[in-house]
Design a protein around this motif. Structure first.
Motif, PDB file in Angstrom:
ATOM      1  N   GLU A 186       0.824  -1.211   0.000  1.00  0.00           N
ATOM      2  CA  GLU A 186       0.000   0.000   0.000  1.00  0.00           C
ATOM      3  C   GLU A 186       0.855   1.256   0.000  1.00  0.00           C
ATOM      4  N   GLN A 187       1.962   1.235   0.756  1.00  0.00           N
ATOM      5  CA  GLN A 187       2.848   2.389   0.798  1.00  0.00           C
ATOM      6  C   GLN A 187       3.537   2.621  -0.551  1.00  0.00           C
ATOM      7  N   VAL A 188       3.901   1.518  -1.211  1.00  0.00           N
ATOM      8  CA  VAL A 188       4.506   1.642  -2.543  1.00  0.00           C
ATOM      9  C   VAL A 188       3.532   2.306  -3.503  1.00  0.00           C
ATOM     10  N   GLU A 189       2.265   1.864  -3.447  1.00  0.00           N
ATOM     11  CA  GLU A 189       1.251   2.460  -4.314  1.00  0.00           C
ATOM     12  C   GLU A 189       1.067   3.939  -4.005  1.00  0.00           C
ATOM     13  N   ALA A 218       9.577  11.726   3.704  1.00  0.00           N
ATOM     14  CA  ALA A 218       9.149  12.219   5.021  1.00  0.00           C
ATOM     15  C   ALA A 218       7.749  11.728   5.362  1.00  0.00           C
ATOM     16  N   THR A 219       6.871  11.702   4.379  1.00  0.00           N
ATOM     17  CA  THR A 219       5.500  11.258   4.609  1.00  0.00           C
ATOM     18  C   THR A 219       5.453   9.795   5.035  1.00  0.00           C
ATOM     19  N   LEU A 220       6.255   8.961   4.382  1.00  0.00           N
ATOM     20  CA  LEU A 220       6.221   7.521   4.651  1.00  0.00           C
ATOM     21  C   LEU A 220       7.224   7.083   5.717  1.00  0.00           C
ATOM     22  N   GLY A 221       8.073   8.013   6.179  1.00  0.00           N
ATOM     23  CA  GLY A 221       9.013   7.689   7.244  1.00  0.00           C
ATOM     24  C   GLY A 221      10.147   6.792   6.807  1.00  0.00           C
ATOM     25  N   VAL A 222      10.599   6.944   5.549  1.00  0.00           N
ATOM     26  CA  VAL A 222      11.700   6.133   5.035  1.00  0.00           C
ATOM     27  C   VAL A 222      12.760   7.058   4.439  1.00  0.00           C
ATOM     28  N   SER A 223      13.861   6.465   4.005  1.00  0.00           N
ATOM     29  CA  SER A 223      14.931   7.253   3.407  1.00  0.00           C
ATOM     30  C   SER A 223      14.613   7.567   1.951  1.00  0.00           C
ATOM     31  N   ARG A 224      15.319   8.544   1.409  1.00  0.00           N
ATOM     32  CA  ARG A 224      15.161   8.882  -0.004  1.00  0.00           C
ATOM     33  C   ARG A 224      15.552   7.689  -0.874  1.00  0.00           C
ATOM     34  N   ALA A 225      16.587   6.973  -0.458  1.00  0.00           N
ATOM     35  CA  ALA A 225      17.043   5.813  -1.233  1.00  0.00           C
ATOM     36  C   ALA A 225      15.942   4.754  -1.335  1.00  0.00           C
ATOM     37  N   THR A 226      15.213   4.568  -0.247  1.00  0.00           N
ATOM     38  CA  THR A 226      14.116   3.591  -0.254  1.00  0.00           C
ATOM     39  C   THR A 226      13.040   4.014  -1.241  1.00  0.00           C
ATOM     40  N   VAL A 227      12.709   5.298  -1.228  1.00  0.00           N
ATOM     41  CA  VAL A 227      11.702   5.792  -2.168  1.00  0.00           C
ATOM     42  C   VAL A 227      12.168   5.593  -3.599  1.00  0.00           C
ATOM     43  N   TYR A 228      13.411   5.965  -3.896  1.00  0.00           N
ATOM     44  CA  TYR A 228      13.934   5.807  -5.253  1.00  0.00           C
ATOM     45  C   TYR A 228      13.903   4.350  -5.691  1.00  0.00           C
ATOM     46  N   ARG A 229      14.216   3.445  -4.771  1.00  0.00           N
ATOM     47  CA  ARG A 229      14.254   2.014  -5.106  1.00  0.00           C
ATOM     48  C   ARG A 229      12.866   1.512  -5.521  1.00  0.00           C
TER      49      ARG A 229
END
Length: 245
Positions: A208-211, A229-240
């Motif tokens: 759900e967070q990926v979506e 910041a919204t999902l509480g993860v690193s930028r690298a995680t979002v980019y991945r």
């Protein structure tokens, strides 16, 4: 298309009223002051707005229309999708109407003299129902009410924070409020057992967070930093997770 002079005057009156209400407050602003700023007579103001409270209602109207449209959209969606459509959309609508919302914060009860107050209450109740979900118990309904406040109140109190930063902080806060791992698994100190086992940011996102991340990125309204910041993860995680599979 030629602008209607009547509509133009009405718009000018509303803009002047918004400025003066922000400067002096609703109670301390008179129709005469509004007229003086625009070089209009009080009678000219009353032609468009028969009473001062009609100005307040007119300033709230665009906010109400946007919230009602948001809830109409969410009403057609599955429960979980509807919940986050309302929450994310609520933040966006509030930010879009940031100035009048802040100005009206102390005077909003005055719209209770007309139909606007009842529409505000109906919007709030619809939002609570969609966020809580069907057959919700007391605890879920309390959390839903808190979530709406979390998507509204900071806009009034953090006037110097940019829209992007405030949006990220607000959505991060409401996700923490509604995420079961952050509430049901909390120990006496308030920290969840998952947090105690694995400090720091999570390295992966749920489906759900990926979506959500992909939807925010595709909309073009959030930077990668804001999504992280919204999902509480690193930028690298979002980019991945944004990378094509």
């Amino acid at each position: 298309m030629t602008a209607d002079p009547g509509d133009d005057t009405r718009t000018r009156i509303l803009r002047a009223a918004l400025d003066l209400f922000a400067e002096h407050g609703y109670q301390r602003t008179s129709l005469r002051q509004i007229g003086e700023r625009l070089r209009l007579t009080k009678a000219a103001i009353l032609y468009h707005f028969p009473a001062k409270e009609h100005l307040l209602s007119a300033l709230v109207e665009p906010l109400l229309v946007d919230l009602e449209a948001l809830l109409d959209t969410a009403q057609t969606q599955p429960v979980e999708q509807a919940r986050w459509t309302v929450l994310e959309g609520w933040v966006n609508v509030m930010l879009a109407h940031r100035r009048p919302l802040g100005m009206l914060f102390h005077d909003i009860a005055l719209v209770g003299r007309g139909d606007t107050y009842h529409r505000l209450m109906e919007v709030a109740m619809r939002a609570n129902d969609l966020i809580a979900g069907p057959d919700a118990g007391r605890r879920e309904r309390v959390l839903a009410t808190q979530a709406v406040a979390a998507c509204s109140d900071p806009i009034v109190f953090f006037v110097d924070v940019s829209d992007e930063v405030l949006r990220a902080d607000m959505l991060d806060g409401v996700r923490r409020l509604l995420t079961p791992a952050a509430t049901d698994a909390a120990g006496p100190s308030g920290a969840s057992t998952a947090d105690r086992r694995r400090p720091g940011r999570p390295r992966a996102l749920g489906r759900e967070q990926v979506e959500t991340a992909r939807r925010m990125h595709a909309a073009g309204t959030h930077s990668v930093d804001a999504i992280a910041a919204t999902l509480g993860v690193s930028r690298a995680t979002v980019y991945r997770h944004l990378a094509p599979e």
